[in-house]
Enzyme design. Structure first.
Site, PDB file in Angstrom:
ATOM      1  N   GLU A  47      -1.461   2.088  13.695  1.00 37.65           N
ATOM      2  CA  GLU A  47      -2.697   2.300  12.924  1.00 37.65           C
ATOM      3  C   GLU A  47      -3.218   0.936  12.454  1.00 37.65           C
ATOM      4  OE1 GLU A  47      -1.803   3.661   8.958  1.00 37.65           O
ATOM      5  OE2 GLU A  47      -3.706   4.733   8.754  1.00 37.65           O
ATOM      6  N   ASN A 110     -11.142   5.360   9.842  1.00 38.88           N
ATOM      7  CA  ASN A 110      -9.827   4.883  10.299  1.00 38.88           C
ATOM      8  C   ASN A 110      -9.611   5.572  11.649  1.00 38.88           C
ATOM      9  OD1 ASN A 110      -7.149   4.260  10.696  1.00 38.88           O
ATOM     10  ND2 ASN A 110      -6.547   4.664   8.569  1.00 38.88           N
ATOM     11  N   LYS A 127      -9.351   9.510  11.643  1.00 39.36           N
ATOM     12  CA  LYS A 127      -8.305  10.064  10.755  1.00 39.36           C
ATOM     13  C   LYS A 127      -8.862  11.083   9.770  1.00 39.36           C
ATOM     14  CE  LYS A 127      -4.549   8.311   7.785  1.00 39.36           C
ATOM     15  NZ  LYS A 127      -3.941   7.061   7.270  1.00 39.36           N
ATOM     16  N   GLU A 146      -7.435   4.169   0.922  1.00 43.10           N
ATOM     17  CA  GLU A 146      -8.059   4.747   2.132  1.00 43.10           C
ATOM     18  C   GLU A 146      -9.210   5.678   1.770  1.00 43.10           C
ATOM     19  OE1 GLU A 146      -5.894   5.852   5.676  1.00 43.10           O
ATOM     20  OE2 GLU A 146      -4.044   5.353   4.630  1.00 43.10           O
ATOM     21  N   CYS A 172      -1.073   8.199  11.208  1.00 44.54           N
ATOM     22  CA  CYS A 172      -0.201   8.009  10.044  1.00 44.54           C
ATOM     23  C   CYS A 172      -0.020   9.268   9.202  1.00 44.54           C
ATOM     24  CB  CYS A 172      -0.691   6.843   9.186  1.00 44.54           C
ATOM     25  SG  CYS A 172       0.582   6.342   8.001  1.00 44.54           S
ATOM     26  N   ASN A 197       1.132   2.957   9.049  1.00 46.06           N
ATOM     27  CA  ASN A 197       1.453   1.892   8.097  1.00 46.06           C
ATOM     28  C   ASN A 197       1.976   2.601   6.856  1.00 46.06           C
ATOM     29  OD1 ASN A 197       0.003  -0.996   8.779  1.00 46.06           O
ATOM     30  ND2 ASN A 197      -1.172   0.708   9.609  1.00 46.06           N
TER      31      ASN A 197
HETATM   32  N1  CDT Z   1      -1.433   4.793   6.261  1.00 45.48           N
HETATM   33  C1  CDT Z   1      -0.973   5.937   5.734  1.00 45.48           C
HETATM   34  O1  CDT Z   1      -1.540   6.999   5.940  1.00 45.48           O
HETATM   35  N2  CDT Z   1       0.106   5.818   4.951  1.00 45.48           N
HETATM   36  C2  CDT Z   1       0.637   6.931   4.232  1.00 45.48           C
HETATM   37  C3  CDT Z   1       1.223   6.446   2.956  1.00 45.48           C
HETATM   38  C4  CDT Z   1       1.294   7.546   2.002  1.00 45.48           C
HETATM   39  S1  CDT Z   1       1.368   6.987   0.389  1.00 45.48           S
HETATM   40  C5  CDT Z   1      -0.246   7.011  -0.144  1.00 45.48           C
HETATM   41  C6  CDT Z   1       1.672   7.742   4.995  1.00 45.48           C
HETATM   42  O2  CDT Z   1       1.610   8.970   4.948  1.00 45.48           O
HETATM   43  O3  CDT Z   1       2.590   7.166   5.583  1.00 45.48           O
END
Ligand code: CDT
Length: 315
Positions: A47, A110, A127, A146, A172, A197
């Site tokens: 991502e 995204n 996304k 985000e 993600c 990420n």
């Molecule tokens: N990038 C992304 O979606 N990261 C989220 C972090 C969650 S904490 C706000 C994930 O679900 O891995």
């Protein structure tokens, strides 16, 4: 005859805030060449692969935010990836921040794209499950903005017939939601491609790192098995601009087993011969949707967004 596609997850180590796009693309091109040498036909990048994970910072200046976005795909810096795809015969999935001009306005998503072995852009996903928050929360050790920097994706969860199979994408946080896989599963998906990420530390509540890894894997393993599909997941990870990001890139089989998993938190390629027919017996037996789904009892899933427990006694 078995339909085997050798697929790779191309994990990236950290991308520093001041690392030029061109340098990141060179790292990715090396991974593409390694994938080719290893016999892979498809490679999955993370991502927001081209930059640092910028939603960790609150930026009041929109121009500063927009510097992390791509206004065209391919653009000058990303075109070599498309050329390599064609030259090497290796398709790819790439996550990036998309700035689109649509309907007379600027939109930011995204986004992930799917490029085939001829270097043609065959699919785009924006996304849908955007985690985090939209307002600056200075009490956090780092932000997850985000919801501030992106709109919710407007393309649904499509699948594409390409490269000998049926492919879907998510990004993600989408991987944690059973709805993601089931919507793709209902279209016969055979491989779900995703990048992520994920901070190793939960910024709002104490949560051990081993649980973070468990939740990452268990949701993908369940999604794979319950829909008889491969899941190929690539992290951007390691210590990125002072925040540690989780590794654990993985290729999950339709049986729910982990077929390959990254060992490092750096640029690393993992690969597996993915038999796209492996999930067929699952799709035809225990998760034969046409025979066994009971949609007359699933209405709440789309009618209700938040949880509503029953009233307590006497209320
Ligand atoms: N990038 C992304 O979606 N990261 C989220 C972090 C969650 S904490 C706000 C994930 O679900 O891995």
């Amino acid at each position: 005859m078995a339909r085997v596609v050798r697929m790779a997850a191309a994990q990236l180590g950290p991308v520093a805030r001041d690392e030029p796009r061109a340098a990141v693309v060179e790292r990715m091109r090396r991974l593409m060449r390694d994938a080719r040498a290893d016999g892979c036909r498809l490679i999955v990048f993370p991502e927001l692969a081209l930059t640092t994970f910028f939603p960790r910072w609150y930026m009041a200046n929109q121009a500063e935010v927009d510097a992390f976005f791509e206004v065209e795909m391919p653009g000058a810096e990303t075109r070599p990836l498309f050329e390599d795809a064609k030259r090497l015969g290796v398709g790819f999935h790439l996550g990036y921040a998309e700035l689109a001009r649509e309907g007379g306005r600027v939109r930011r998503f995204n986004t992930a794209i799917l490029v085939d072995t001829e270097g043609r852009l065959v699919g785009k996903y924006r996304k849908i499950h955007l985690p985090g928050h939209s307002a600056h929360e200075p009490q956090r050790p780092f932000q997850h903005l985000e919801k501030r920097y992106f709109e919710i994706g407007d393309l649904g969860f499509p699948v594409w017939r390409t490269m000998g199979g049926i492919f879907g994408m998510c990004i993600c946080n989408d991987r944690r939601w059973p709805e993601t896989y089931r919507v793709l599963g209902l279209q016969g998906v055979e491989a779900v491609l995703l990048g992520y990420n994920t901070p190793t530390v939960n910024a709002v509540i104490q949560e051990p790192a081993h649980l973070r890894m468990l939740h990452h894997l268990v949701t993908m393993q369940a999604g794979a098995y319950q829909n008889g599909t491969w899941v190929v997941a690539a992290a951007k990870c390691g210590m990125e601009d002072g925040v540690h990001m989780m590794g654990g890139s993985a290729i999950v089989a339709p049986t729910g087993e982990i077929a390959a998993q990254a060992k490092t938190e750096a640029d690393e390629l993992i690969a597996h011969d993915c038999d796209l027919d492996l999930g067929r017996y699952i799709k035809e037996t225990v998760f034969n949707f046409a025979q066994h789904r009971r949609t007359e009892y699933y209405g709440l899933i789309v009618e209700r967004v938040g949880m509503v427990p029953p009233p307590k006694d006497g209320q």
